[in-house]
Design a protein around this motif. Sequence first.
Motif, PDB file in Angstrom:
ATOM      1  N   UNK A 159      90.734  23.463  60.818  1.00  0.00           N
ATOM      2  CA  UNK A 159      90.006  23.180  59.583  1.00  0.00           C
ATOM      3  C   UNK A 159      90.881  23.570  58.406  1.00  0.00           C
ATOM      4  N   UNK A 160      90.973  22.677  57.436  1.00  0.00           N
ATOM      5  CA  UNK A 160      91.716  22.974  56.205  1.00  0.00           C
ATOM      6  C   UNK A 160      90.737  22.911  55.033  1.00  0.00           C
ATOM      7  N   UNK A 161      90.745  23.952  54.222  1.00  0.00           N
ATOM      8  CA  UNK A 161      89.831  24.039  53.082  1.00  0.00           C
ATOM      9  C   UNK A 161      90.622  24.084  51.782  1.00  0.00           C
ATOM     10  N   UNK A 162      89.972  23.618  50.712  1.00  0.00           N
ATOM     11  CA  UNK A 162      90.528  23.700  49.364  1.00  0.00           C
ATOM     12  C   UNK A 162      89.416  24.133  48.416  1.00  0.00           C
ATOM     13  N   UNK A 163      89.735  25.027  47.516  1.00  0.00           N
ATOM     14  CA  UNK A 163      88.791  25.422  46.474  1.00  0.00           C
ATOM     15  C   UNK A 163      88.926  24.457  45.313  1.00  0.00           C
ATOM     16  N   UNK A 164      87.828  23.792  44.957  1.00  0.00           N
ATOM     17  CA  UNK A 164      87.836  22.811  43.880  1.00  0.00           C
ATOM     18  C   UNK A 164      87.559  23.490  42.540  1.00  0.00           C
ATOM     19  N   UNK A 165      86.581  24.378  42.517  1.00  0.00           N
ATOM     20  CA  UNK A 165      86.215  25.065  41.278  1.00  0.00           C
ATOM     21  C   UNK A 165      85.469  26.342  41.622  1.00  0.00           C
ATOM     22  N   UNK A 166      85.707  27.373  40.836  1.00  0.00           N
ATOM     23  CA  UNK A 166      84.988  28.634  40.992  1.00  0.00           C
ATOM     24  C   UNK A 166      84.305  28.991  39.684  1.00  0.00           C
ATOM     25  N   UNK A 167      82.989  29.202  39.755  1.00  0.00           N
ATOM     26  CA  UNK A 167      82.223  29.603  38.585  1.00  0.00           C
ATOM     27  C   UNK A 167      81.502  30.914  38.838  1.00  0.00           C
ATOM     28  N   UNK A 168      80.677  31.331  37.889  1.00  0.00           N
ATOM     29  CA  UNK A 168      79.974  32.597  38.022  1.00  0.00           C
ATOM     30  C   UNK A 168      78.879  32.526  39.076  1.00  0.00           C
ATOM     31  N   UNK A 169      78.136  31.416  39.125  1.00  0.00           N
ATOM     32  CA  UNK A 169      77.021  31.315  40.059  1.00  0.00           C
ATOM     33  C   UNK A 169      77.261  30.320  41.191  1.00  0.00           C
ATOM     34  N   UNK A 170      78.218  29.411  41.009  1.00  0.00           N
ATOM     35  CA  UNK A 170      78.515  28.426  42.031  1.00  0.00           C
ATOM     36  C   UNK A 170      80.016  28.272  42.197  1.00  0.00           C
ATOM     37  N   UNK A 171      80.428  28.053  43.431  1.00  0.00           N
ATOM     38  CA  UNK A 171      81.812  27.671  43.703  1.00  0.00           C
ATOM     39  C   UNK A 171      81.791  26.429  44.589  1.00  0.00           C
ATOM     40  N   UNK A 172      82.753  25.559  44.381  1.00  0.00           N
ATOM     41  CA  UNK A 172      82.798  24.280  45.089  1.00  0.00           C
ATOM     42  C   UNK A 172      84.097  24.172  45.857  1.00  0.00           C
TER      43      UNK A 172
END
Length: 290
Positions: free
Chosen positions: A91-104
Amino acid sequence: MPEAASAPAATEAPRATVGDSEFDRDTAVVRRAPGVYDIDLSAGWTIISAVNGGYLLAVLGRALADALPHGDPFTISAHYLTASQPGPAVIRTDTVRTGRTLSTGQASLFQYDDEGAEVERIRVLASYGDLDALPDDVRTTACPPALPPMDQCFGPEDGPAPVPGSSAITDRLMLKLDPSTLGWALGAPSGKGEMRSWFGLADGRDADPLSLLLAVDALPPTAFEIGLKGWVPTVELTVHVRARPAPGPLRVSITTRNLAGGFLEEDAEIWDSADRLVAQSRQLARVRLS
């Protein structure tokens, strides 16, 4: 005269706990490098020879929970590209966006073909947060499904013996299906496209957000009650996790309103023992019409 010794009290088998169950062991991923995880997909979660789509979603969901700063899936959408098989996968993962209440983040699962070439099996895009931080305000017109008591429902053990190797996943689940959605098993499908069941894991492990990803795709297909037979492979599946489930069995209700062009949708709702709607999903699936 001494009193007769009383018979020892019967003891129930110990219940598995979250983090220490077959589901947890079979969805565990090993981080090889940042964003890269290895797993051996278990044959215990297969239907015929294909790995169940809900199990696969839970595997990818666990990898993203490790990769992202937030631990609970809020929404996860998966496209099933090729059928997964039991055995090694990466499995390969990538972080698209990190916020205070949600991360994608996004993730893909790969296996290898007979020539050793990498083949992508499933790709997901998901947003994660903290379910415990959500407000308690609920305004809804949704109602829990009206299911008969569990002892008046039927599981796989009540039907004919399965074809060997065809339904390994049912040994790992506690399914008690509403008799009104079991016409297909008696050769008299209702034509309504409905499936309802009590749901749990066979080892007694309580539900958590990751196991909800399995639950939305674990019942017999609604296509059976429409009068169709055979495999109904998932093309796309989106799950919304709404709350952390309370301990106890879940109630799952799935409906199909439209079959056209060889595809149907399945809309699922999952309710916990506290009468809360804890997850919803919609999937598009392919059916064989002949």
